[in-house]
Design a protein around this motif. Structure first.
Motif, PDB file in Angstrom:
ATOM      1  N   GLY A 187      -6.851  11.683 -27.308  1.00 22.75           N
ATOM      2  CA  GLY A 187      -7.576  10.539 -27.042  1.00 22.75           C
ATOM      3  C   GLY A 187      -9.176  11.181 -26.632  1.00 22.75           C
ATOM      4  O   GLY A 187      -9.749  10.612 -25.517  1.00 22.75           O
ATOM      5  N   LEU A 188      -9.607  12.136 -27.166  1.00 19.53           N
ATOM      6  CA  LEU A 188     -10.721  12.984 -26.811  1.00 19.53           C
ATOM      7  C   LEU A 188     -11.976  11.738 -27.055  1.00 19.53           C
ATOM      8  O   LEU A 188     -12.210  11.083 -28.133  1.00 19.53           O
ATOM      9  N   GLY A 189     -12.612  11.069 -26.038  1.00 17.26           N
ATOM     10  CA  GLY A 189     -13.769  10.189 -25.960  1.00 17.26           C
ATOM     11  C   GLY A 189     -14.417  10.312 -24.641  1.00 17.26           C
ATOM     12  O   GLY A 189     -14.259  11.187 -23.749  1.00 17.26           O
ATOM     13  N   ALA A 190     -15.197   9.404 -24.422  1.00 23.21           N
ATOM     14  CA  ALA A 190     -16.160   9.309 -23.175  1.00 23.21           C
ATOM     15  C   ALA A 190     -15.425   9.363 -21.895  1.00 23.21           C
ATOM     16  O   ALA A 190     -15.669   9.944 -21.035  1.00 23.21           O
ATOM     17  N   PHE A 191     -14.168   8.465 -21.831  1.00 21.82           N
ATOM     18  CA  PHE A 191     -13.707   8.326 -20.589  1.00 21.82           C
ATOM     19  C   PHE A 191     -12.847   9.752 -20.074  1.00 21.82           C
ATOM     20  O   PHE A 191     -13.155  10.120 -18.911  1.00 21.82           O
ATOM     21  N   PHE A 192     -12.359  10.148 -21.009  1.00 24.06           N
ATOM     22  CA  PHE A 192     -11.480  11.352 -20.671  1.00 24.06           C
ATOM     23  C   PHE A 192     -12.661  12.495 -20.171  1.00 24.06           C
ATOM     24  O   PHE A 192     -12.608  13.299 -19.426  1.00 24.06           O
ATOM     25  N   ARG A 193     -13.646  12.547 -20.859  1.00 24.79           N
ATOM     26  CA  ARG A 193     -14.642  13.727 -20.527  1.00 24.79           C
ATOM     27  C   ARG A 193     -15.269  13.177 -19.256  1.00 24.79           C
ATOM     28  O   ARG A 193     -16.020  14.278 -18.384  1.00 24.79           O
ATOM     29  N   ALA A 194     -15.365  12.020 -18.843  1.00 25.50           N
ATOM     30  CA  ALA A 194     -16.099  11.640 -17.644  1.00 25.50           C
ATOM     31  C   ALA A 194     -14.837  11.808 -16.353  1.00 25.50           C
ATOM     32  O   ALA A 194     -15.343  11.481 -15.238  1.00 25.50           O
ATOM     33  N   LEU A 239     -22.596  15.469 -18.547  1.00 28.35           N
ATOM     34  CA  LEU A 239     -22.252  14.399 -17.921  1.00 28.35           C
ATOM     35  C   LEU A 239     -23.313  13.755 -17.026  1.00 28.35           C
ATOM     36  O   LEU A 239     -23.759  14.448 -16.247  1.00 28.35           O
ATOM     37  N   VAL A 240     -23.719  12.718 -17.353  1.00 30.84           N
ATOM     38  CA  VAL A 240     -24.747  12.083 -16.582  1.00 30.84           C
ATOM     39  C   VAL A 240     -24.156  11.046 -15.612  1.00 30.84           C
ATOM     40  O   VAL A 240     -23.614  10.000 -15.947  1.00 30.84           O
ATOM     41  N   LEU A 284     -22.828  14.479 -27.124  1.00 33.61           N
ATOM     42  CA  LEU A 284     -23.083  15.546 -26.219  1.00 33.61           C
ATOM     43  C   LEU A 284     -23.436  15.210 -24.955  1.00 33.61           C
ATOM     44  O   LEU A 284     -23.802  15.986 -24.060  1.00 33.61           O
ATOM     45  N   THR A 285     -23.615  13.841 -24.793  1.00 34.80           N
ATOM     46  CA  THR A 285     -23.858  13.270 -23.287  1.00 34.80           C
ATOM     47  C   THR A 285     -22.894  12.104 -23.042  1.00 34.80           C
ATOM     48  O   THR A 285     -22.692  11.107 -23.832  1.00 34.80           O
ATOM     49  N   VAL A 286     -22.373  11.994 -21.994  1.00 37.48           N
ATOM     50  CA  VAL A 286     -21.271  11.296 -21.420  1.00 37.48           C
ATOM     51  C   VAL A 286     -22.353  10.328 -20.141  1.00 37.48           C
ATOM     52  O   VAL A 286     -22.669  11.244 -19.204  1.00 37.48           O
TER      53      VAL A 286
END
Length: 361
Positions: A8-15, A63-64, A194-196
């Motif tokens: 489930g590679l997506g924004a929430f996982f990366r944040a 990550l911002v 490339l930016t979350v």
């Protein structure tokens, strides 16, 4: 070490999970846990585009954390490799790796129904490959916003196994654990892969065993408990119920986002009243509740994280049943009045439906 896999590679996982792992990896010797490097092999749900973009960037992204007063940026390097969801060779290889210790999952609440989602079947295929390769134990960790998500994931995977291979089902029961988690971090969609963008606040509460080890998530803010259920209820009745109150009262006043609704004196007073109604039936000491509310107020006021009311309004009947109506039932069971703030929220919802102001189904 690449001892983690994620579906489930997506924004929430990366944040969230990848960010917690990044911070755990940064621990220096002498801190609460050793600086052991844990990294992810991550898989998209379906689309290959994000995996391709991350691979081209060396699997690094920014990550911002977008606070009311400004941004704080972090380079995240805890993903070692990214693959499209349909790359079965990479998926099988990840599960057959004897070093694999933890698989985390973010596939949305609907992703646990094997009849409509491929996720349970994909996890089962990975576990079957691991068993055939003589692999050891591991933890499968659901990180979706779903009550009892560990039990739900366990049920989905084991039922599927029992329907096709009873020996595999028995092996899963012996070798695989399914910790439950409560996760919280608002992460709006970003068009830049490339930016979350995320809010400064984050929370991760975990209950369960990790038989092959895990990163030092507890040393960087994750909370390990015996039972996640009280924390799920705390989130549902403090954060989510407040969202419902601000959404329906806010839509009636023409507001579009949570921060706009929170800025209205009457709506904010109703939310504070709601929290007073929740407090005696929540099951936490006042100090714990006070700390949770102190974190919520600036989150709601943050104008730079646009949390749209129309989005929150959807599936309103179901949400109100779990939030305001459940709070009212708990108060009545405790011998207390049902609660004026809960009632006001339901009345506002009914008015929204009557006037057709927003989609609520």
């Amino acid at each position: 070490m690449t001892r983690l896999a994620h579906l489930g590679l997506g924004a929430f996982f990366r944040a969230h999970q990848a960010w917690y792992t990044e911070r755990a990896n940064a621990l220096a010797p002498g801190d609460p846990a050793p600086a052991e490097q844990w990294r992810y092999t991550a898989f998209t749900g379906r689309s290959p585009e994000l995996a391709a973009a991350l691979t081209a960037a060396g699997n690094r992204y920014t990550l911002v954390e977008r606070g009311a007063e400004g941004d704080e940026s972090t380079q995240v390097t805890s993903i070692a490799a990214s693959f499209a969801g349909d790359d079965t060779d990479a998926w099988t290889a990840a599960f057959c790796d004897p070093e694999l210790a933890v698989v985390t999952v973010t596939v949305t609440e609907a992703g646990y129904d094997a009849a409509t989602s491929p996720a349970p079947g994909r996890l089962l295929s990975g576990l079957a490959a691991r068993r055939a390769a003589g692999g050891g134990p591991l933890a499968l960790v659901s990180c979706d916003n779903l009550a009892g998500n560990g039990e739900v994931l366990h049920g989905a995977v084991v039922r599927l196994a029992e329907a096709s291979d009873l020996d595999l089902a028995r092996w899963i029961e012996r070798k695989v654990t399914f910790p439950s988690t409560m996760v919280d971090r608002i992460t709006p969609h970003s068009s830049d892969p490339l930016t979350v963008i995320t809010e400064p606040f984050s929370e991760w509460v975990i209950a369960g065993d990790f038989p092959a080890g895990r990163p030092a998530w507890d040393a960087v803010g994750a909370r390990f408990v015996d039972d996640v259920a009280p924390f799920e209820r705390r989130k549902l009745w403090l954060l989510n119920a407040a969202h419902s109150t601000m959404t329906y009262l806010g839509l009636l006043r023409g507001f579009e986002t949570i921060d706009q609704a929170w800025g209205d004196d009457e709506i904010r007073a109703t939310v504070e009243q709601l929290w007073n109604e929740v407090r005696p039936v929540l099951g936490f000491e006042d100090a714990e509740t006070d700390a949770a509310l102190a974190a919520l107020r600036p989150r709601f006021a943050n104008p730079r994280i646009a949390h749209r009311l129309e989005q929150i309004a959807r599936q309103g009947r179901e949400k109100l049943a779990q939030r305001q109506r459940a709070i009212m039932a708990a108060r009545l069971e405790a011998g207390l009045p049902a609660g004026d703030a809960c009632r006001a929220t339901i009345e506002a919802f009914d008015e929204i439906v009557k006037k057709g102001i927003a989609r609520v189904d």
